[in-house]
Design a protein around this motif. Sequence first.
Motif, short mmCIF file in Angstrom:
data_model
loop_
_atom_site.label_atom_id
_atom_site.label_comp_id
_atom_site.label_asym_id
_atom_site.label_seq_id
_atom_site.Cartn_x
_atom_site.Cartn_y
_atom_site.Cartn_z
N LYS A 162 -3.43 1.05 -14.36
CA LYS A 162 -3.69 -0.72 -14.90
C LYS A 162 -2.12 -0.97 -15.49
O LYS A 162 -1.61 -0.27 -16.08
N HIS A 172 0.34 7.59 -6.05
CA HIS A 172 -0.72 8.66 -5.86
C HIS A 172 0.07 9.88 -5.81
O HIS A 172 -0.42 10.92 -6.61
N HIS A 201 -2.16 -7.48 -7.85
CA HIS A 201 -3.13 -6.85 -8.79
C HIS A 201 -4.44 -6.57 -8.27
O HIS A 201 -5.07 -5.41 -8.51
N GLU A 202 -5.07 -7.09 -7.23
CA GLU A 202 -6.36 -6.74 -6.41
C GLU A 202 -6.08 -5.45 -5.84
O GLU A 202 -7.00 -4.46 -5.94
N LEU A 203 -4.85 -5.12 -5.35
CA LEU A 203 -4.75 -3.83 -4.62
C LEU A 203 -4.65 -2.74 -5.70
O LEU A 203 -5.26 -1.63 -5.39
N GLN A 211 0.74 -1.18 -0.04
CA GLN A 211 0.04 -0.09 -0.06
C GLN A 211 0.77 1.33 0.06
O GLN A 211 0.41 2.33 -0.70
N ASP A 239 -6.05 -2.93 -8.79
CA ASP A 239 -7.49 -2.61 -9.15
C ASP A 239 -8.40 -1.53 -8.38
O ASP A 239 -9.20 -0.71 -8.74
N ASP A 240 -8.29 -2.04 -7.04
CA ASP A 240 -8.95 -1.11 -6.13
C ASP A 240 -8.55 0.14 -5.97
O ASP A 240 -9.46 1.18 -5.81
N HIS A 241 -7.13 0.36 -6.12
CA HIS A 241 -6.75 1.69 -5.97
C HIS A 241 -7.14 2.53 -7.15
O HIS A 241 -7.61 3.79 -6.99
N GLY A 242 -7.50 2.03 -8.37
CA GLY A 242 -8.11 2.36 -9.50
C GLY A 242 -7.37 3.50 -10.33
O GLY A 242 -7.99 3.87 -11.41
N GLN A 295 -5.69 4.92 -16.53
CA GLN A 295 -6.81 4.23 -17.19
C GLN A 295 -7.16 4.88 -18.81
O GLN A 295 -7.42 4.13 -19.50
#
Length: 256
Positions: free
Chosen positions: A69, A34, A59-61, A27, A63-66, A112
């Motif tokens: 990619k 960011h 990858h899930e982290l 994280q 994806d959640d961060h948004g 994105q």
Amino acid sequence: MSAAPSITVASYNVRKAIGTDRRRNPQRVLDVLHEIDADIVALQEADKRFGGRGAAVPHELIDDHGMYKPVFFGVKHRRALDRMPGGKHVDSLLKINTRNMGWHGNAILVKQHIGVLDCAALDLPTFEPRGAVLAELLIDEQPVRVVGMHLDLSGLWRRRQIRAILDAVSRRPQRMPTILMGDTNEWRDVAGCLKDLEPDFHIASTGPSFHSRHPVAALDRIIVDKDLHIAAAGVHMSPSARRASDHLPVWARLTG
């Protein structure tokens, strides 16, 4: 990228998400990204070195961060277990995640809205396994090529690796502005493997990025071809970045 708006690129050796406190915390890596808010990021040491060599930042982290990619290169590090009968089931039995992010630890993240035209995983000449990743991207209808790399500790092999990368770029079917980013492991500013980039490329003056607690060496570099202008460049030195890895991220703002 003529008449195109500026883009911000960054390179970050995330040290498998292990910070200067020796704790793995993916994280924190995303928090630093960011802060930088780059359009394109080249990561080094983005995959774990042992076990299944899965992504250090899951990858899930991401994806959640948004915000980003990953560019998908469709490659996997092969192991002896994979050649055994039933080898394809070993990961699930041992509960190992082998979903890597890139190739030999090199990965590319894009925002994105950026399109991916093509990509490739590159093998590099070396004694130990090394590679680079190449992505051809579309930003506001303008193509740009990005190569992420992590070069060898040996100066001789670094020069061979840079040559292999430049040869791979020259073989691409389409010409477009090209950016090379990564941990060069080159302590000298205008010598060694960096000299081989002349006269077609120039190096952003970012500043020292290693060690993050007391940066004295400019190992991490952003190298752009002469079709691009470096409007600004630097090292991101936030408190979060000083904790998240032993390298600080470097960034550059580029225009056509």
